[in-house]
Design a protein around this motif. Structure first.
Motif, PDB file in Angstrom:
ATOM      1  N   PRO A 190      -6.481 -29.784 -16.932  1.00  0.00           N
ATOM      2  CA  PRO A 190      -5.516 -28.685 -16.813  1.00  0.00           C
ATOM      3  C   PRO A 190      -5.761 -27.785 -15.609  1.00  0.00           C
ATOM      4  O   PRO A 190      -4.852 -27.051 -15.202  1.00  0.00           O
ATOM      5  CB  PRO A 190      -5.711 -27.904 -18.128  1.00  0.00           C
ATOM      6  CG  PRO A 190      -6.277 -28.893 -19.083  1.00  0.00           C
ATOM      7  CD  PRO A 190      -7.168 -29.766 -18.243  1.00  0.00           C
ATOM      8  N   ASN A 191      -6.963 -27.846 -15.043  1.00  0.00           N
ATOM      9  CA  ASN A 191      -7.286 -26.992 -13.896  1.00  0.00           C
ATOM     10  C   ASN A 191      -7.016 -27.655 -12.547  1.00  0.00           C
ATOM     11  O   ASN A 191      -7.028 -26.986 -11.515  1.00  0.00           O
ATOM     12  CB  ASN A 191      -8.770 -26.598 -13.955  1.00  0.00           C
ATOM     13  CG  ASN A 191      -9.115 -25.836 -15.215  1.00  0.00           C
ATOM     14  OD1 ASN A 191      -8.568 -24.768 -15.462  1.00  0.00           O
ATOM     15  ND2 ASN A 191     -10.021 -26.379 -16.019  1.00  0.00           N
ATOM     16  N   VAL A 239       2.694 -35.633 -28.117  1.00  0.00           N
ATOM     17  CA  VAL A 239       1.617 -34.754 -27.659  1.00  0.00           C
ATOM     18  C   VAL A 239       2.210 -33.640 -26.792  1.00  0.00           C
ATOM     19  O   VAL A 239       2.902 -33.923 -25.807  1.00  0.00           O
ATOM     20  CB  VAL A 239       0.561 -35.541 -26.866  1.00  0.00           C
ATOM     21  CG1 VAL A 239      -0.504 -34.589 -26.314  1.00  0.00           C
ATOM     22  CG2 VAL A 239      -0.075 -36.615 -27.748  1.00  0.00           C
ATOM     23  N   VAL A 240       1.926 -32.395 -27.157  1.00  0.00           N
ATOM     24  CA  VAL A 240       2.393 -31.261 -26.378  1.00  0.00           C
ATOM     25  C   VAL A 240       1.205 -30.353 -26.082  1.00  0.00           C
ATOM     26  O   VAL A 240       0.563 -29.836 -26.999  1.00  0.00           O
ATOM     27  CB  VAL A 240       3.481 -30.460 -27.125  1.00  0.00           C
ATOM     28  CG1 VAL A 240       3.949 -29.268 -26.283  1.00  0.00           C
ATOM     29  CG2 VAL A 240       4.660 -31.356 -27.485  1.00  0.00           C
ATOM     30  N   TYR A 241       0.902 -30.162 -24.817  1.00  0.00           N
ATOM     31  CA  TYR A 241      -0.204 -29.306 -24.436  1.00  0.00           C
ATOM     32  C   TYR A 241       0.225 -27.840 -24.484  1.00  0.00           C
ATOM     33  O   TYR A 241       1.412 -27.509 -24.238  1.00  0.00           O
ATOM     34  CB  TYR A 241      -0.676 -29.645 -23.029  1.00  0.00           C
ATOM     35  CG  TYR A 241      -1.239 -31.036 -22.912  1.00  0.00           C
ATOM     36  CD1 TYR A 241      -2.463 -31.362 -23.511  1.00  0.00           C
ATOM     37  CD2 TYR A 241      -0.549 -32.050 -22.238  1.00  0.00           C
ATOM     38  CE1 TYR A 241      -2.973 -32.636 -23.436  1.00  0.00           C
ATOM     39  CE2 TYR A 241      -1.062 -33.325 -22.161  1.00  0.00           C
ATOM     40  CZ  TYR A 241      -2.264 -33.618 -22.770  1.00  0.00           C
ATOM     41  OH  TYR A 241      -2.773 -34.884 -22.701  1.00  0.00           O
ATOM     42  N   PRO A 242      -0.706 -26.927 -24.800  1.00  0.00           N
ATOM     43  CA  PRO A 242      -0.342 -25.502 -24.814  1.00  0.00           C
ATOM     44  C   PRO A 242       0.272 -25.043 -23.504  1.00  0.00           C
ATOM     45  O   PRO A 242       1.144 -24.174 -23.481  1.00  0.00           O
ATOM     46  CB  PRO A 242      -1.691 -24.809 -25.060  1.00  0.00           C
ATOM     47  CG  PRO A 242      -2.542 -25.834 -25.726  1.00  0.00           C
ATOM     48  CD  PRO A 242      -2.105 -27.160 -25.159  1.00  0.00           C
ATOM     49  N   GLN A 243      -0.173 -25.648 -22.377  1.00  0.00           N
ATOM     50  CA  GLN A 243       0.349 -25.264 -21.055  1.00  0.00           C
ATOM     51  C   GLN A 243       1.825 -25.599 -20.912  1.00  0.00           C
ATOM     52  O   GLN A 243       2.503 -25.069 -20.026  1.00  0.00           O
ATOM     53  CB  GLN A 243      -0.444 -25.966 -19.965  1.00  0.00           C
ATOM     54  CG  GLN A 243      -1.899 -25.570 -19.885  1.00  0.00           C
ATOM     55  CD  GLN A 243      -2.803 -26.417 -20.783  1.00  0.00           C
ATOM     56  OE1 GLN A 243      -2.347 -27.040 -21.732  1.00  0.00           O
ATOM     57  NE2 GLN A 243      -4.100 -26.410 -20.502  1.00  0.00           N
ATOM     58  N   LEU A 252      -6.773 -29.816 -27.128  1.00  0.00           N
ATOM     59  CA  LEU A 252      -5.528 -29.896 -26.362  1.00  0.00           C
ATOM     60  C   LEU A 252      -5.500 -28.924 -25.193  1.00  0.00           C
ATOM     61  O   LEU A 252      -4.997 -29.250 -24.112  1.00  0.00           O
ATOM     62  CB  LEU A 252      -4.327 -29.624 -27.269  1.00  0.00           C
ATOM     63  CG  LEU A 252      -3.681 -30.809 -27.981  1.00  0.00           C
ATOM     64  CD1 LEU A 252      -2.451 -30.341 -28.740  1.00  0.00           C
ATOM     65  CD2 LEU A 252      -3.308 -31.914 -27.007  1.00  0.00           C
ATOM     66  N   ALA A 253      -6.038 -27.740 -25.388  1.00  0.00           N
ATOM     67  CA  ALA A 253      -6.025 -26.749 -24.310  1.00  0.00           C
ATOM     68  C   ALA A 253      -6.839 -27.209 -23.113  1.00  0.00           C
ATOM     69  O   ALA A 253      -6.625 -26.750 -21.993  1.00  0.00           O
ATOM     70  CB  ALA A 253      -6.556 -25.408 -24.823  1.00  0.00           C
ATOM     71  N   ASN A 254      -7.753 -28.158 -23.344  1.00  0.00           N
ATOM     72  CA  ASN A 254      -8.586 -28.686 -22.262  1.00  0.00           C
ATOM     73  C   ASN A 254      -8.102 -30.068 -21.808  1.00  0.00           C
ATOM     74  O   ASN A 254      -8.856 -30.819 -21.186  1.00  0.00           O
ATOM     75  CB  ASN A 254     -10.045 -28.757 -22.726  1.00  0.00           C
ATOM     76  CG  ASN A 254     -11.029 -28.529 -21.598  1.00  0.00           C
ATOM     77  OD1 ASN A 254     -10.670 -28.013 -20.539  1.00  0.00           O
ATOM     78  ND2 ASN A 254     -12.271 -28.919 -21.799  1.00  0.00           N
ATOM     79  N   GLY A 255      -6.858 -30.390 -22.146  1.00  0.00           N
ATOM     80  CA  GLY A 255      -6.287 -31.666 -21.727  1.00  0.00           C
ATOM     81  C   GLY A 255      -6.765 -32.842 -22.555  1.00  0.00           C
ATOM     82  O   GLY A 255      -6.703 -33.988 -22.102  1.00  0.00           O
ATOM     83  N   GLY A 256      -7.254 -32.563 -23.767  1.00  0.00           N
ATOM     84  CA  GLY A 256      -7.829 -33.617 -24.594  1.00  0.00           C
ATOM     85  C   GLY A 256      -6.848 -34.708 -24.985  1.00  0.00           C
ATOM     86  O   GLY A 256      -5.636 -34.504 -25.020  1.00  0.00           O
ATOM     87  N   GLY A 257      -7.396 -35.877 -25.283  1.00  0.00           N
ATOM     88  CA  GLY A 257      -6.583 -37.013 -25.707  1.00  0.00           C
ATOM     89  C   GLY A 257      -7.033 -38.299 -25.063  1.00  0.00           C
ATOM     90  O   GLY A 257      -7.586 -38.303 -23.957  1.00  0.00           O
ATOM     91  N   ALA A 258      -6.808 -39.392 -25.780  1.00  0.00           N
ATOM     92  CA  ALA A 258      -7.262 -40.699 -25.300  1.00  0.00           C
ATOM     93  C   ALA A 258      -6.481 -41.178 -24.083  1.00  0.00           C
ATOM     94  O   ALA A 258      -7.042 -41.842 -23.207  1.00  0.00           O
ATOM     95  CB  ALA A 258      -7.152 -41.727 -26.427  1.00  0.00           C
TER      96      ALA A 258
END
Length: 335
Positions: A83-84, A329-333, A175-181
């Protein structure tokens, strides 16, 4: 075309982030003859200083802005979490620095396009850190496939699963850190498959979500011209074989586990097999070809690497965007 870096001095790297991947890549970077770690930045100045001392960097910063404006840095390695990447890559590019950005280059394809467009406009080099594409065994497999060693290439089967138990604070599930396979692991099988059979006309996605809403286990089947061309599976929670098999009309190639950084290459034709050893065995973690490719491009004054072209990176991100949407999948961003 940007000014080429002369052969009479090393390429000077600034490292943005002081996590484990940054440490591994910097250890390999120091095995090369033409590159040097010059500076490192982290949000914690003490952590940056400790990292700099470990890897021989002359300077450390507690500010990313200070690193990208360091006149003695030629290229910035963005080694933070996905995400960064977008914001930090643009920060470096706006300061006139070339960038190597960890995979995936951004959360979404639109952000990746912005990064590469900004780099071209600023006349600086930019590349996704997809080390697999520079790996000598992967490149050897591409050569064998192109030479017709296994006949017409028709199919790729690949997996990448690592069996990490669910933990909402883990990078793979947060999720906030871009998590996921898909973004963290699946980008590798997808990239490898694209090298041998191209990207699909159609992709059919299925998978399961973790309690945090991250994609936990994902399967995708590709078709082109109505014919299946790839079956890929990746999982944060399940241990898999992690190899890659490229099937042709006369034989197959197998990139031995882990397929994204193969430990060997098996060539099977006509019932006979031969094995090609890993030329990187015993020489670091396997990131040296990627570092040397960046060096080669910077010394040639290139804006992008022919091994990791911008268009391919964006196209793969577009496919992963499709997968994230199909899985829900929906990221907070993105909210």
């Amino acid at each position: 075309m940007p000014a080429a870096i002369s052969d009479d001095r090393p390429v000077r790297w600034g490292v943005l982030g002081a996590g484990s991947i940054a440490g591994t890549v910097c250890s390999d970077l120091r095995l090369t003859s033409g590159n040097v770690v010059t500076a490192v930045a982290a949000r914690d100045a003490d952590r940056a200083a400790a990292f700099a001392a470990e890897h021989g960097a002359a300077r450390s910063y507690g500010s990313y802005e200070d690193l990208v404006t360091d006149d003695e840095v030629d290229v910035v390695y963005v080694a933070t979490t996905h995400p960064n990447h977008h914001r930090q890559a643009l920060l470096a590019i706006e300061a006139g620095k070339s960038v190597l950005v960890e995979k995936p280059v951004c959360l979404h394809a639109a952000q990746a396009r912005e990064v590469f467009d900004a780099a071209r406009a600023a006349d600086v080099f930019a590349m996704e850190a997809m080390w697999t594409r520079a790996n000598p065994l992967v490149r050897k497999a591409q050569q064998l496939a192109a030479d017709g060693t296994i006949g017409e290439v028709r199919h790729v089967r690949a997996s990448f699963g690592i069996g990490v138990p669910f933990d909402p604070t883990s990078r793979l599930y947060d999720l906030a850190n871009g998590g996921g396979a898909l973004l963290d692991l699946g980008v590798y099988p997808i990239t490898i498959a694209s090298l041998f059979v191209g990207l699909p006309d159609r992709a059919t996605w299925s998978g399961t979500l973790s309690p945090t809403g991250s994609d936990e286990t994902v399967a995708v089947q590709w078709t082109a011209a109505g014919r299946p061309t790839a079956q890929l599976m990746f999982s944060a929670a399940v241990v898999m074989s992690n190899d890659t098999v490229i099937g042709g009309t006369e034989g197959f190639l197998r990139l031995e586990s882990p397929g994204h950084r193969p430990s060997g290459l098996t060539v099977s034709v006509g019932g006979e097999e031969r094995r090609i050893e890993d030329p990187l065995a015993g020489h670091g973690a396997g990131y040296t070809p990627q570092v040397e490719e960046v060096e080669r491009c910077l010394r040639a004054g290139l804006l992008e690497s022919p091994l990791v072209p911008h268009a391919d990176t964006v196209a793969i991100q577009e496919l992963m965007d499709e997968g994230l949407a199909a899985l829900g999948v929906v990221y907070p961003q993105d909210r």
